[in-house]
Design a protein around this motif. Structure first.
Motif, short mmCIF file in Angstrom:
data_model
loop_
_atom_site.label_atom_id
_atom_site.label_comp_id
_atom_site.label_asym_id
_atom_site.label_seq_id
_atom_site.Cartn_x
_atom_site.Cartn_y
_atom_site.Cartn_z
N VAL A 131 125.45 79.25 98.15
CA VAL A 131 126.36 80.01 97.30
C VAL A 131 125.65 80.84 96.24
CG1 VAL A 131 128.29 78.43 97.66
CG2 VAL A 131 126.73 78.05 95.75
N GLY A 132 124.34 80.85 96.24
CA GLY A 132 123.62 81.62 95.22
C GLY A 132 123.72 80.99 93.85
N PHE A 135 118.27 79.93 91.72
CA PHE A 135 117.56 81.20 91.84
C PHE A 135 116.31 81.15 90.99
CE2 PHE A 135 120.84 81.16 88.61
CZ PHE A 135 120.15 81.52 87.48
N ILE A 136 115.40 82.09 91.23
CA ILE A 136 114.26 82.24 90.34
C ILE A 136 114.51 83.47 89.47
CG2 ILE A 136 112.88 83.48 92.09
CD1 ILE A 136 110.41 81.94 90.75
N THR A 137 114.34 83.31 88.17
CA THR A 137 114.60 84.40 87.24
C THR A 137 113.48 85.42 87.32
OG1 THR A 137 113.40 83.30 85.47
CG2 THR A 137 115.75 82.82 85.63
N PRO A 138 113.69 86.62 86.80
CA PRO A 138 112.62 87.63 86.83
C PRO A 138 111.37 87.19 86.07
CG PRO A 138 114.73 88.66 86.34
CD PRO A 138 114.96 87.18 86.31
N LEU A 143 116.18 78.16 88.14
CA LEU A 143 117.31 77.63 87.38
C LEU A 143 118.49 77.33 88.30
CD1 LEU A 143 117.30 80.08 84.32
CD2 LEU A 143 116.38 77.76 84.40
N VAL A 144 119.44 76.57 87.76
CA VAL A 144 120.68 76.27 88.47
C VAL A 144 121.84 76.81 87.64
CG1 VAL A 144 122.19 74.47 89.38
CG2 VAL A 144 119.71 74.16 89.44
N ASP A 145 122.69 77.60 88.28
CA ASP A 145 123.93 78.05 87.65
C ASP A 145 124.96 76.96 87.90
OD1 ASP A 145 126.29 79.18 86.90
OD2 ASP A 145 126.05 81.03 88.06
N GLN A 146 125.18 76.13 86.88
CA GLN A 146 126.02 74.95 87.12
C GLN A 146 127.51 75.29 87.23
OE1 GLN A 146 124.66 71.87 84.33
NE2 GLN A 146 123.16 71.32 85.90
N LYS A 147 127.89 76.51 86.86
CA LYS A 147 129.28 76.92 87.08
C LYS A 147 129.51 77.34 88.52
CE LYS A 147 130.37 78.53 82.44
NZ LYS A 147 130.41 79.75 81.61
N TYR A 148 128.42 77.69 89.18
CA TYR A 148 128.53 78.19 90.55
C TYR A 148 128.21 77.11 91.58
CZ TYR A 148 129.53 82.81 92.40
OH TYR A 148 130.15 83.89 92.94
N TYR A 180 114.11 76.66 79.33
CA TYR A 180 114.34 78.10 79.25
C TYR A 180 114.95 78.51 77.91
CZ TYR A 180 115.04 82.74 81.13
OH TYR A 180 114.97 84.08 81.36
N HIS A 181 115.76 77.61 77.32
CA HIS A 181 116.38 77.92 76.02
C HIS A 181 115.33 77.89 74.90
CE1 HIS A 181 116.19 73.60 76.44
NE2 HIS A 181 116.53 73.40 75.20
N PHE B 36 127.19 89.03 89.22
CA PHE B 36 126.57 88.59 90.47
C PHE B 36 125.83 89.77 91.10
CE2 PHE B 36 125.94 86.81 94.60
CZ PHE B 36 125.93 85.45 94.39
N HIS B 41 120.57 87.52 94.27
CA HIS B 41 121.77 86.91 94.84
C HIS B 41 122.22 85.72 93.99
CE1 HIS B 41 124.66 86.18 98.02
NE2 HIS B 41 124.33 84.91 98.01
N TYR B 42 122.58 85.99 92.76
CA TYR B 42 123.08 84.96 91.86
C TYR B 42 123.77 85.63 90.67
CZ TYR B 42 118.72 85.98 89.32
OH TYR B 42 117.69 86.59 88.65
N ALA B 46 124.26 83.79 84.16
CA ALA B 46 123.85 82.38 84.06
C ALA B 46 122.55 82.26 83.28
CB ALA B 46 123.70 81.78 85.46
N ILE B 50 122.05 79.72 80.11
CA ILE B 50 121.06 78.65 80.04
C ILE B 50 120.14 78.85 78.83
CG2 ILE B 50 119.07 77.63 81.26
CD1 ILE B 50 120.68 78.27 83.88
N ALA B 51 119.82 80.11 78.53
CA ALA B 51 118.97 80.40 77.37
C ALA B 51 119.66 80.05 76.06
CB ALA B 51 118.55 81.86 77.38
#
Lengths: 244, 156
Positions: A131-132, A135-138, A143-148, A180-181, B36, B41-42, B46, B50-51
């Motif tokens: 479901v995407g 992902f790896i951030t730029p 990270l994990v999008d916990q809402k998704y 990350y925060h 999105f 693809h995310y 988010a 998280i930050a």
């Protein structure tokens, strides 16, 4: 302008794609932090690790990690003389409260291996997510999008390092965020902040002044499971061949 | 217009196709979060979420702005590179509101966590058998934790 049906059918997908980028908007400009200027990693200096468990406790406090689950943990290896294929590995409660003492005359060698998410550049965990949600951030943090996330746990199975778990209350995947925060505010991670010996050091591979570059040049450094070609970015100095 | 003679069913088919495409686009626009695909693809938003998570460890820079005297003591000693919160624990709430009492670490469990003798630790790291070394006397009776070397006694 006379739009024929043929033109309309050709234009529709193009219009859909254009609308998509309108909805996505332009990347936000963070005032002090530009993602494209960083590529985060961590250096772990095995000979400096004393197995005190400070990092594990710090991580749990900083990130509200539930008891019995770990975003970082310490393993203690015991290699009995030549038997490198069968090291005895213990990690009581993730090494959170340290390790039992070892008497001086005990056979073999001992060492501690702190583990955490390797923030792989080509991570299997991000590839399997249906479901995407991960992902790896730029700037190179997985990270994990916990809402998704829907908690299917494919990523938990896919991680070759065992760094993910399903949060027992939230029922979604959870893992090390490399704080990350914190790192986006110019601070180091909680585990690095709490490490008393400097065995763990956050490193920015895109920063030419980061001491990691000098370190990598002069030390024998490894990543875990290099044969899996995950592009792991947690570098271990002086890692024993028995470590899995 | 002779080529469109008896072609009504083709128009209807095209109409169904068009309506289907429109419904798909509308549903997609409503269901897929706006960020999105911003970076990949995310959901791009988010990353900012998280930050924005709260801090628990203030970081030694925050401690040193007020406790510069202790930072100075520490800088000359064996614990120069041990950050404040390595022993004192997470104190972002104290850094934000200094009236919150951070309390003191319990010496009985704190020092031995790192310094209890064990052959598993690196050889060069200073280790003691606490019972033999002090016979139960708390470590900070002799050692000042911010700079633990004992100047006159010659012990570390």
């Amino acid at each position: 302008m006379n739009i024929t049906r043929r033109h309309m059918l050709i234009l529709l997908p193009a219009a859909a794609m254009a609308w998509e980028s309108v909805l996505a908007g332009t990347p936000e400009d963070a005032p002090n932090y530009t993602m494209s200027e960083h590529w985060w990693s961590m250096l772990i200096d095995i000979p400096r690790c004393i197995g005190c468990g400070n990092c594990v406790r710090a991580c749990q406090a900083e990130n509200d990690v539930p008891d019995g689950f770990f975003r970082t943990w310490i393993e203690r290896y015991h290699v009995d003389d030549w038997n490198m294929a069968n090291p005895q590995v213990i990690s009581p409660d993730g090494g959170k409260e340290g390790f039992p003492s070892v008497a001086e005359d005990d056979k073999g060698k001992y060492f501690f291996v702190p583990k955490l998410c390797n923030h792989c550049a080509d991570s299997p965990c991000t590839q399997v997510c249906p479901v995407g949600a991960t992902f790896i951030t730029p700037d190179g943090v997985v990270l994990v999008d916990q809402k998704y996330c829907m908690g299917c746990a494919y990523c938990v199975q896919a991680c070759p390092y065992g760094c993910r778990y399903i949060h027992p209350q939230k029922r979604v995947a959870d893992k090390c965020t490399l704080c990350y925060h914190r790192i986006t505010k110019g601070l180091t991670t909680a585990c690095c902040e709490a490490c008393p010996t400097g065995a763990r050091q956050l490193a920015d591979l895109k920063n030419p002044n980061d001491p990691i570059h000098a370190f990598l040049k002069t030390h024998s450094v490894q990543v875990l499971k290099p044969q899996m070609a995950t592009g792991a970015k947690v570098f271990y100095n002086d890692l024993d061949g028995s470590v899995r | 217009m002779s080529i469109f003679r008896d072609a009504g069913h083709l128009f209807r088919l095209a109409g169904v196709y068009l309506a289907g495409t429109l419904i798909f686009l509308v549903v997609r626009a409503v269901v897929v979060p706006h960020s999105f695909g911003q970076y990949g693809h995310y959901r791009g938003a988010a990353i900012a979420e998280i930050a924005d998570r709260p801090l628990h460890f203030a970081g030694h820079q925050a401690c040193e702005t007020c406790h510069s005297d202790i930072a100075q003591t520490k800088a000359g000693g064996m614990h120069a590179h041990v950050n404040c919160e390595a022993c004192h624990g997470p104190l972002a709430n104290h850094a934000a509101d200094p009236s919150i009492d951070p309390g003191k670490p319990d010496v009985a469990t704190l020092c031995v966590r790192c310094h209890a003798v064990s052959a598993a630790r690196p050889r060069a790291f200073p280790q003691v058998d606490a019972d033999q070394h002090s016979g139960g006397v708390p470590c900070n009776t002799c050692h000042q934790p911010h700079s633990p070397a004992i100047a006159a006694g010659g012990s570390k």
